[in-house]
Design an enzyme around this catalytic site. Structure first.
Site, PDB file in Angstrom:
ATOM      1  N   ARG A 242       0.854  -1.191   0.000  1.00  0.00           N
ATOM      2  CA  ARG A 242       0.000   0.000   0.000  1.00  0.00           C
ATOM      3  C   ARG A 242       0.883   1.232   0.000  1.00  0.00           C
ATOM      4  NH1 ARG A 242       2.372   1.626   3.769  1.00  0.00           N
ATOM      5  NH2 ARG A 242       0.959   3.359   3.893  1.00  0.00           N
ATOM      6  N   GLY A 243       0.241   2.401  -0.085  1.00  0.00           N
ATOM      7  CA  GLY A 243       1.006   3.633  -0.218  1.00  0.00           C
ATOM      8  C   GLY A 243       1.021   4.024  -1.695  1.00  0.00           C
ATOM      9  N   ALA A 244       0.783   5.314  -1.953  1.00  0.00           N
ATOM     10  CA  ALA A 244       0.530   5.743  -3.329  1.00  0.00           C
ATOM     11  C   ALA A 244       1.645   5.380  -4.337  1.00  0.00           C
ATOM     12  CB  ALA A 244       0.245   7.240  -3.331  1.00  0.00           C
TER      13      ALA A 244
ATOM     14  N   ARG B  39      -7.934   0.389  -6.057  1.00  0.00           N
ATOM     15  CA  ARG B  39      -7.925   1.447  -5.035  1.00  0.00           C
ATOM     16  C   ARG B  39      -8.103   2.782  -5.764  1.00  0.00           C
ATOM     17  NH1 ARG B  39      -4.200   1.255  -0.065  1.00  0.00           N
ATOM     18  NH2 ARG B  39      -6.005   2.383   0.706  1.00  0.00           N
TER      19      ARG B  39
ATOM     20  N   GLN C 165      -1.693   2.047  10.267  1.00  0.00           N
ATOM     21  CA  GLN C 165      -0.437   2.083   9.499  1.00  0.00           C
ATOM     22  C   GLN C 165       0.660   2.836  10.243  1.00  0.00           C
ATOM     23  OE1 GLN C 165      -3.480   2.718   8.241  1.00  0.00           O
ATOM     24  NE2 GLN C 165      -3.601   2.375   6.053  1.00  0.00           N
TER      25      GLN C 165
ATOM     26  N   ASP D 229      -1.915  11.038  -1.392  1.00  0.00           N
ATOM     27  CA  ASP D 229      -2.351  10.035  -2.361  1.00  0.00           C
ATOM     28  C   ASP D 229      -2.776  10.677  -3.674  1.00  0.00           C
ATOM     29  OD1 ASP D 229      -2.825   8.793   0.458  1.00  0.00           O
ATOM     30  OD2 ASP D 229      -2.545   7.164  -0.976  1.00  0.00           O
TER      31      ASP D 229
ATOM     32  N   ASN E  51      -5.175  12.601   1.489  1.00  0.00           N
ATOM     33  CA  ASN E  51      -4.273  11.694   2.195  1.00  0.00           C
ATOM     34  C   ASN E  51      -5.112  10.896   3.194  1.00  0.00           C
ATOM     35  OD1 ASN E  51      -1.513  10.780   2.590  1.00  0.00           O
ATOM     36  ND2 ASN E  51      -1.626  11.708   4.613  1.00  0.00           N
ATOM     37  N   LYS E  52      -4.466  10.015   3.905  1.00  0.00           N
ATOM     38  CA  LYS E  52      -5.167   9.123   4.831  1.00  0.00           C
ATOM     39  C   LYS E  52      -6.156   9.880   5.724  1.00  0.00           C
ATOM     40  CE  LYS E  52      -5.039   5.596   4.977  1.00  0.00           C
ATOM     41  NZ  LYS E  52      -6.054   4.767   4.288  1.00  0.00           N
TER      42      LYS E  52
HETATM   43  O1  MRU Z   1      -4.410   3.346   2.679  1.00  0.00           O
HETATM   44  P1  MRU Z   1      -2.927   3.489   2.546  1.00  0.00           P
HETATM   45  O2  MRU Z   1      -2.168   2.850   3.647  1.00  0.00           O
HETATM   46  O3  MRU Z   1      -2.439   3.078   1.182  1.00  0.00           O
HETATM   47  O4  MRU Z   1      -2.704   5.048   2.664  1.00  0.00           O
HETATM   48  C1  MRU Z   1      -1.416   5.560   2.520  1.00  0.00           C
HETATM   49  C2  MRU Z   1      -1.347   6.990   2.807  1.00  0.00           C
HETATM   50  O5  MRU Z   1      -2.320   7.663   3.059  1.00  0.00           O
HETATM   51  C3  MRU Z   1      -0.011   7.609   2.663  1.00  0.00           C
HETATM   52  O6  MRU Z   1       0.118   8.706   3.501  1.00  0.00           O
HETATM   53  C4  MRU Z   1       0.072   8.041   1.205  1.00  0.00           C
HETATM   54  O7  MRU Z   1       0.005   6.967   0.341  1.00  0.00           O
HETATM   55  C5  MRU Z   1       1.195   8.891   0.897  1.00  0.00           C
HETATM   56  S1  MRU Z   1       2.523   7.937   0.690  1.00  0.00           S
HETATM   57  C6  MRU Z   1       3.863   7.894   0.400  1.00  0.00           C
END
Ligand code: MRU
Length: 377
Positions: free
Chosen positions: A64-66, A105, A218, A259, A269-270
């Site tokens: 996960r993570g963008a 996603r 996370q 994201d 973002n999250k």
């Molecule tokens: O749902 P996730 O764990 O994929 O969410 C990730 C985030 O919100 C991060 O902050 C985001 O991807 C930025 S990452 C480098």
């Protein structure tokens, strides 16, 4: 002139260098990744050999993570080509896979960016071998670009930390972060964490407040783990603690990832990031989002109404996961009859953001700021 000197070593797990995803050196039909679902309790890697497995790994958050899901999707398109090498309709199969990957996603724009970029690379190419080779190179190039993007975000973001450090007379700097915008969310270094690792490696005294980031935790599980692996001092806090810390002068800087950032500087973002931005704004604390340009959605200029917000399984709210007796277990924490709602992301309007940290440098969170850095857009 920026150079790559004095950048942190690549991130290590128990002393061994790792990326989050990598093609097998002996058999390029196998893509390895770290299965993040088991962290921090177990460090496990997984092998992906089909586009379906990549889709599942993205949807169910093995990774996960963008930036990372973008690179994984790029390899997913490549694996799809391998699977359909003998099919007369290979191009149609790639388009079908692209749709599945993008739907896995919806919020992080990196996924769409990576998939569209891979399709563009092979547009009009008929020879299956050529398609496969172009897609492998395309995915590998994106991986290397994302790695470099994070290194440069680290260099630029470090200047912000150094400035605060000078202002504080070299006292310890307290940085609050949300979710995991660390190397686990990218290929290496991370986005929000890259400047932190660099500062730490330069001997600047940094301490990180790690939001636990319910419902999937996370922050508590991943960010805390990776900061610990690199020896960065940190404290995990419940999500609601940040505002109190800011009111009492215990936060010098808020650093988060993104994201999807719209062309006018709104940042998705999250979930919970917006509340941290509000508290930072109210307390006059600098709030920066760190992001590679692959997270910028140049076609959207209103984050609040135009960014699709992922709604995830309510069970992520109903249940908590942890380790007991050497077993990873889930426990229900809500009444059996109660319903739950689980938005994955929120949008922080540009007006609450002090600035953006990109691979090209720092800028204001605005269309003018972004265009000044990325004039070709
Ligand atoms: O749902 P996730 O764990 O994929 O969410 C990730 C985030 O919100 C991060 O902050 C985001 O991807 C930025 S990452 C480098």
């Amino acid at each position: 002139m920026l150079t790559n000197e004095s950048l942190p070593d690549q991130m290590k797990v128990n002393g061994k260098q790792y990326h989050t995803i990598w093609p097998d050196t002996m058999n390029p039909a196998i893509i390895h990744c770290i299965d993040q679902r088991k962290l921090p309790f177990e460090f496990v890697t997984e092998q992906l050999t089909t586009a379906g497995q990549v889709c599942e790994a993205i949807r169910d958050m093995h990774l996960r993570g963008a930036p990372l899901i973008g690179v994984a999707a790029a390899f997913g398109i490549y694996l799809s080509a391998l699977e359909h090498e003998k099919s007369p309709g290979i191009q149609q199969e790639l388009i079908r896979t692209a749709g599945l990957l993008k739907a896995a996603r919806p919020t992080a724009v990196n996924l769409k960016y990576a998939v569209d970029r891979q399709l563009a690379v092979v547009q009009g190419v008929q020879n299956p071998e050529k398609i496969i080779s172009l897609l492998f190179t395309g995915a590998q190039n994106l991986l290397e670009e994302e790695l470099e993007n994070c290194r440069m975000i680290g260099k630029h973001g470090l200047e912000i930390i150094k400035k605060i450090c000078r202002k504080k007379g070299n006292e310890e700097i307290n940085i609050l972060t949300h979710c995991n915008a660390g190397w686990l969310a990218c290929i290496d270094y991370g986005t929000a964490t890259a400047p932190i690792y660099l500062a730490h490696d330069e001997g600047i005294r940094v301490h990180v407040w790690v939001d636990e980031t319910r419902p999937r935790n996370q922050g508590a599980r991943l960010t805390a783990w990776e900061l610990g692996q690199h020896g960065v001092k940190h404290t995990i806090i419940a999500d609601n603690t940040g505002g109190h810390l800011m009111q009492h002068g215990m936060v010098d800087l808020v650093l988060v990832g993104s994201d999807r950032t719209t062309r006018n500087g709104d940042v998705a973002n999250k979930i919970g990031t917006y509340l941290k931005a509000l508290a930072a704004f109210d307390n006059g604390i600098p709030f920066y989002a760190a992001l590679p340009s692959t997270s910028i959605d140049w076609n959207t200029d209103d984050g609040l109404s135009r960014i699709p917000i992922e709604v995830r399984d309510p069970d992520e709210v109903h249940y908590l996961e942890g380790m007991e007796d050497n077993m990873i277990r889930k426990i229900r924490i809500t009444p059996a009859e109660s319903t739950a709602l689980n938005f994955g992301f929120d949008v922080t309007p540009a007006r609450l953001i002090t600035g953006l940290i990109t691979e090209k440098g720092l800028c204001e969170a605005s269309a003018e700021g972004l265009i000044a850095l990325f004039s070709q857009k």
